[in-house]
Enzyme design. Structure first.
Site, PDB file in Angstrom:
ATOM      1  N   THR A 117      19.881  -9.654  56.271  1.00  0.00           N
ATOM      2  CA  THR A 117      19.488  -8.244  56.439  1.00  0.00           C
ATOM      3  C   THR A 117      19.024  -7.681  55.108  1.00  0.00           C
ATOM      4  O   THR A 117      17.954  -7.068  55.005  1.00  0.00           O
ATOM      5  CB  THR A 117      20.650  -7.416  57.011  1.00  0.00           C
ATOM      6  OG1 THR A 117      20.869  -7.812  58.368  1.00  0.00           O
ATOM      7  CG2 THR A 117      20.334  -5.925  56.992  1.00  0.00           C
ATOM      8  N   GLN A 166      18.018 -18.596  61.880  1.00  0.00           N
ATOM      9  CA  GLN A 166      18.394 -19.444  63.018  1.00  0.00           C
ATOM     10  C   GLN A 166      17.722 -20.810  62.964  1.00  0.00           C
ATOM     11  O   GLN A 166      17.896 -21.611  63.874  1.00  0.00           O
ATOM     12  CB  GLN A 166      18.031 -18.754  64.338  1.00  0.00           C
ATOM     13  CG  GLN A 166      18.730 -17.417  64.565  1.00  0.00           C
ATOM     14  CD  GLN A 166      20.221 -17.547  64.863  1.00  0.00           C
ATOM     15  OE1 GLN A 166      20.767 -18.663  64.896  1.00  0.00           O
ATOM     16  NE2 GLN A 166      20.886 -16.427  65.049  1.00  0.00           N
ATOM     17  N   SER A 204      21.208 -16.361  55.987  1.00  0.00           N
ATOM     18  CA  SER A 204      22.584 -15.858  55.925  1.00  0.00           C
ATOM     19  C   SER A 204      23.506 -17.054  56.055  1.00  0.00           C
ATOM     20  O   SER A 204      23.248 -17.946  56.855  1.00  0.00           O
ATOM     21  CB  SER A 204      22.885 -14.935  57.101  1.00  0.00           C
ATOM     22  OG  SER A 204      22.374 -13.653  56.878  1.00  0.00           O
ATOM     23  N   ALA A 205      24.618 -17.026  55.302  1.00  0.00           N
ATOM     24  CA  ALA A 205      25.528 -18.174  55.349  1.00  0.00           C
ATOM     25  C   ALA A 205      26.368 -18.214  56.612  1.00  0.00           C
ATOM     26  O   ALA A 205      26.733 -19.284  57.090  1.00  0.00           O
ATOM     27  CB  ALA A 205      26.444 -18.146  54.126  1.00  0.00           C
ATOM     28  N   HIS A 206      26.669 -17.044  57.191  1.00  0.00           N
ATOM     29  CA  HIS A 206      27.670 -17.031  58.268  1.00  0.00           C
ATOM     30  C   HIS A 206      27.178 -17.604  59.580  1.00  0.00           C
ATOM     31  O   HIS A 206      27.960 -17.840  60.485  1.00  0.00           O
ATOM     32  CB  HIS A 206      28.225 -15.615  58.473  1.00  0.00           C
ATOM     33  CG  HIS A 206      27.290 -14.673  59.155  1.00  0.00           C
ATOM     34  ND1 HIS A 206      27.465 -14.299  60.462  1.00  0.00           N
ATOM     35  CD2 HIS A 206      26.180 -14.037  58.724  1.00  0.00           C
ATOM     36  CE1 HIS A 206      26.493 -13.456  60.793  1.00  0.00           C
ATOM     37  NE2 HIS A 206      25.704 -13.286  59.752  1.00  0.00           N
ATOM     38  N   THR A 220      27.689  -8.139  40.562  1.00  0.00           N
ATOM     39  CA  THR A 220      28.401  -9.357  40.180  1.00  0.00           C
ATOM     40  C   THR A 220      28.334 -10.387  41.307  1.00  0.00           C
ATOM     41  O   THR A 220      28.591 -10.063  42.464  1.00  0.00           O
ATOM     42  CB  THR A 220      29.861  -9.021  39.829  1.00  0.00           C
ATOM     43  OG1 THR A 220      29.838  -8.100  38.746  1.00  0.00           O
ATOM     44  CG2 THR A 220      30.646 -10.257  39.445  1.00  0.00           C
ATOM     45  N   CYS A 261      24.112  -2.711  78.189  1.00  0.00           N
ATOM     46  CA  CYS A 261      23.843  -1.799  79.288  1.00  0.00           C
ATOM     47  C   CYS A 261      25.055  -0.923  79.502  1.00  0.00           C
ATOM     48  O   CYS A 261      26.167  -1.398  79.521  1.00  0.00           O
ATOM     49  CB  CYS A 261      23.527  -2.639  80.518  1.00  0.00           C
ATOM     50  SG  CYS A 261      24.161  -2.020  82.049  1.00  0.00           S
TER      51      CYS A 261
END
Lengths: 403, 397
Positions: free
Chosen positions: B81, B191, B211-213, B249, B340
């Site tokens: 992000t 992805q 992203s690492a997660h 940092t 929804c």
């Protein structure tokens, strides 16, 4: 160790004073509630004195936090933080000056810096009379606070001084409380709680009149998810500190709702669903020895709350139903919800998913006979009046789950 | 079915790996070790600082090697992000005098869409390259939208919603042939990393974000690749860490965890890239429930068009959320594309861009994994669906 002053709180209550022989019961309930809302150990002592209650704040407690909790206890008209001092002139004068200065500082900038000393001499051995005390302390305060002026008719600040046998109380600002009656003094009610805006406000209104609340929530997994359930728990957490805690009963309603959907005419689903909920809630109330139901219904607000639908649902309840919001406008309810801190929780969008069980065009003026006939299409076991199995979670007055 | 609410009876079957993944035990161990041993600030001049810096630069080389790029192009940050915001905002600021036009696709994550919406408010035009019904954006669609004033083309490598792989190589080739000054070519490859072959330099990408997660690494850490020589202004200013491009940092335990997670992913490549699980699941679901529709490329399409770890299926008539909650009662955790609620109907932008009708979009549910399900687990999912779907469809239709 001898402490020069001690923090205590003078608590005034109103209507309880009118209650004749029951007065002691009401007062004791209020004291018990104050002790519960102040929470463990933050009150060193609490006692009645001449139509008022005095609570000593424990030395280790956070004074402002305790005041904030006490002042939202139903039954409290107002509270005044007080300082208890020895009967020496210098000490009384010094503390009265400090209390006046503090109270003047908390006034809005537009208010005049006017004050009045209102002394009461319970200890008739004390050398000065009440008018003498007023004049003496007024002079002392004027000398120490140059901008202050005396106004005996409409003072911005009233400084109370009570001379007792072994000490004097000095009272500064007065903080208004919610009024009403102590929660529990009127008995208990079972709230039908949806997760919307209205039911928490209904609970608040009726708790204010002394009713202790338990709540029942009907959920329909998988048509409602774990977040919808958490939302209801959060609402109870937010309401619990207004009373002495709230017990929440979660009732698994899916099977009933599915049967309703299969067997009954579509446009009557909403009316019958509410009847089934009222019936199950009544049965639970009777089992819990609770004499009334409480709902957030408001006349004409939505399709399910037309007079005809109220009549049709009421018929299914086997205990009386209290509707504290019946004459409220939606806007009034929303304003109150904001004030009591439940609005932001209620508007979280985790409602019944896609309203599977609610038709888009429910009947607003059903005839009771039609409803009864349609309801009779359901298998017998959904119409019985035994209490449904529930999962029960108790929340304490601190809003935390009790194990 | 709806009686099992009070706690699932079976061990959890986590099929929401595209949302986030369970950190690998070795990653957790390496992070703990780093917190214990390498607590120094990499910017400090003393020995503890130098040890931390050595570890940081080691991680940078490993990440660069796994992505097939020059380590000087790797900047650590808080995730994709942030990376997407940095690139979109940075390119706009650096090149707005050259042109005020940006191209993204209809398959982008909100962290690409929303910064572009913000650009529109600044007077930069954003063109949306729409996909076909499989979620595939043809390279020609991008080509038709290109203009001399285009400064950025951002194309996600793999759709996080349906798994469709986009033709980055073809788009890169079109951009390479485009007259100078060429637009910056960016891809959100969150992805794609570890799931499909992706060679950043060969594809002609100027920048990419991860992203690492999503890779069995920790949350709150990611990396941005910026081709050395390409200069855009930083988003976050401060102490000048990451060669002045990303202050703050460095999150050394997270960075070490990410490097290790990437290493393990790529080492386990054969298992990861096997599309067998996806094909098998899609076939089984369709066999069990003829009404089910795969969104994106299905098993009948020729291979290699979808990432192997995302399978998006619509069960028409059943709101996705209801099926997700029903599966949850069986201990199976999946996710909906389109949320929804009775208050408002929010249709998933990606599924809408694919041209799926509302009924199909709202009944879509996504199965995704970071650890491939075993055959037994796949059977468990199919059996669960076979039991649930007809009952729920009967209630909700």
């Amino acid at each position: 160790m001898d402490r020069p002053t001690q923090e205590t709180v003078l608590i005034r209550y109103g209507e309880i004073g009118l209650k004749g022989k029951n007065r002691a019961l009401f007062e004791n309930r209020l004291m018990a509630n104050l002790r519960a809302t102040a929470r463990d150990g933050s009150l060193a002592a609490i006692r009645k004195t001449r139509g008022r209650i005095l609570a000593d704040i424990a030395p280790c407690a956070d004074r402002e936090e305790v005041l904030a909790r006490l002042v939202r206890t139903f039954g409290v008209v107002s509270i005044s933080p007080a300082r208890v001092v020895s009967l020496e002139d210098d000490t009384i004068a010094q503390v009265a000056t400090e209390v006046t200065r503090e109270a003047l500082q908390k006034l809005p900038p537009s208010a005049p810096s006017t004050f009045k000393v209102e002394a009461r001499r319970a200890n008739k051995d004390y050398p000065r009379t009440s008018p003498q005390i007023n004049a003496w302390l007024g002079t002392e305060i004027l000398e120490s606070i140059p901008e202050a002026r005396v106004d005996v008719h409409e003072p911005a600040v009233r400084i109370g001084v009570e001379i007792r046998s072994d000490s004097a109380y000095v009272l500064g600002r007065t903080i208004p409380g919610p009024g009403g009656l102590p929660v529990g003094s009127a008995g208990r009610g079972l709230l039908l709680m949806s997760g919307g805006i209205d039911s928490p406000v209904a609970a608040w209104q009726i708790m204010k009149r002394g009713l202790e609340i338990e709540a029942i929530h009907f959920h329909t997994p998988p048509f409602t998810g774990p977040r919808a359930r958490r939302k209801v728990e959060e609402l109870v957490e937010a309401l619990a500190p207004w009373g002495v805690g709230i017990t929440l009963h979660l009732c698994h309603f899916t099977e009933t709702a599915v049967a309703l959907r299969e067997k009954c005419p579509r446009r009557l689903h909403l009316t019958i669903m509410r009847r089934l909920m009222f019936r199950q809630a009544s049965a639970l109330a009777r089992e819990l020895d609770i004499p009334v139901l409480v709902t957030g219904e408001s006349l004409g607000q939505v399709a399910s709350q037309t007079l005809e639908n109220l009549v049709a649902t009421d018929e299914a309840a086997s205990v009386p139903v209290l509707r504290p919001l019946i004459g409220f406008d939606k806007q009034e309810i929303m304003d109150r919800a904001r004030k009591i801190g439940t609005y932001d929780i209620s508007i979280q969008p985790h409602e019944d998913c896609c309203s599977v069980f609610v038709p888009s065009d429910p009947k607003t003026t059903p005839a009771l006979e039609d409803v009864l006939r349609a309801e009779a299409l359901l298998p017998e076991r959904f119409l019985g009046d035994t209490a449904p199995p529930v999962q029960t979670i108790a929340f304490g007055p601190d809003g935390l789950r009790r194990e | 079915m709806y009686r099992e609410y009070f706690g699932p009876s079976s061990p959890p079957l986590y099929l929401d790996g595209a949302a986030t993944s369970r950190p690998h035990p070795e990653v957790r161990e390496a992070m703990l070790q780093t917190m214990e041993d390498l607590y120094g600030n990499p910017s400090s001049p003393h020995l503890e600082g130098v040890r931390a810096e050595t570890s940081l630069e080691g991680a940078r080389k490993r990440v660069a090697r796994r992505l097939g790029v020059d380590p000087r192009g790797i900047y650590f940050n808080s995730g994709a992000t942030e990376g997407n915001n940095t690139i979109i905002g940075g390119v706009a600021r650096a090149f707005r005098n050259r042109g005020r036009h940006v191209i993204i696709t209809g398959m982008e994550h909100p962290s690409v869409r929303e910064p572009c919406r913000a650009l529109e408010e600044l007077g930069i035009e954003v063109s949306l390259a729409l996909p076909d019904t499989k979620g595939y954006v043809r390279a020609e669609t991008i080509e038709e939208l290109l203009r001399p004033e285009t400064i950025l083309v951002s194309v996600t490598a793999v759709s996080g919603e349906v798994g469709t792989i986009q033709p980055l190589a073809e788009i890169g080739e079109i951009l390479r042939r485009y007259p100078e000054p060429r637009p910056v070519f960016h891809s959100d490859i969150v992805q794609a990393v570890g799931r499909i072959e992706i060679d950043i330099e060969a594809l002609g990408l100027d920048c990419a974000t991860i992203s690492a997660h999503k890779l069995r690494g920790p949350r709150g850490v990611g990396a941005l690749y910026l081709r050395p020589g390409l200069h855009i202004p930083p988003l976050i200013l401060g102490g000048g860490q990451e060669r002045g491009f990303r202050s703050g940092t460095e999150n050394l335990p997270g960075i070490v965890g990410m490097a290790l997670a990437l290493d393990m992913l790529t080492d386990e490549r054969s298992a990861w890239r096997s599309a067998d699980v996806r094909t098998h699941l899609a076939r089984e679901i369709q066999a069990a429930l003829p009404g089910a529709r795969v969104n994106g490329f299905g098993p009948e399409d020729t291979g290699g068009r979808s990432a192997p770890h995302i399978l998006n299926v619509s069960f028409p008539g059943i709101p996705g959320e209801v099926l997700v909650h029903a599966l949850e009662e069986l201990g199976i955790f999946a996710s909906t594309g389109a949320a929804c609620s009775s208050r408002e109907r929010r249709t998933n932008a990606v599924l809408k861009n694919m041209g799926l009708d509302r009924g199909r979009a709202e009944s879509a549910i996504r199965f995704s994994w970071s650890e491939s399900p075993t055959p037994e687990e796949a059977d468990r999912l199919v059996a669960g669906l076979r039991d649930l779907v007809p009952v729920l469809a009967n209630i909700t239709s």
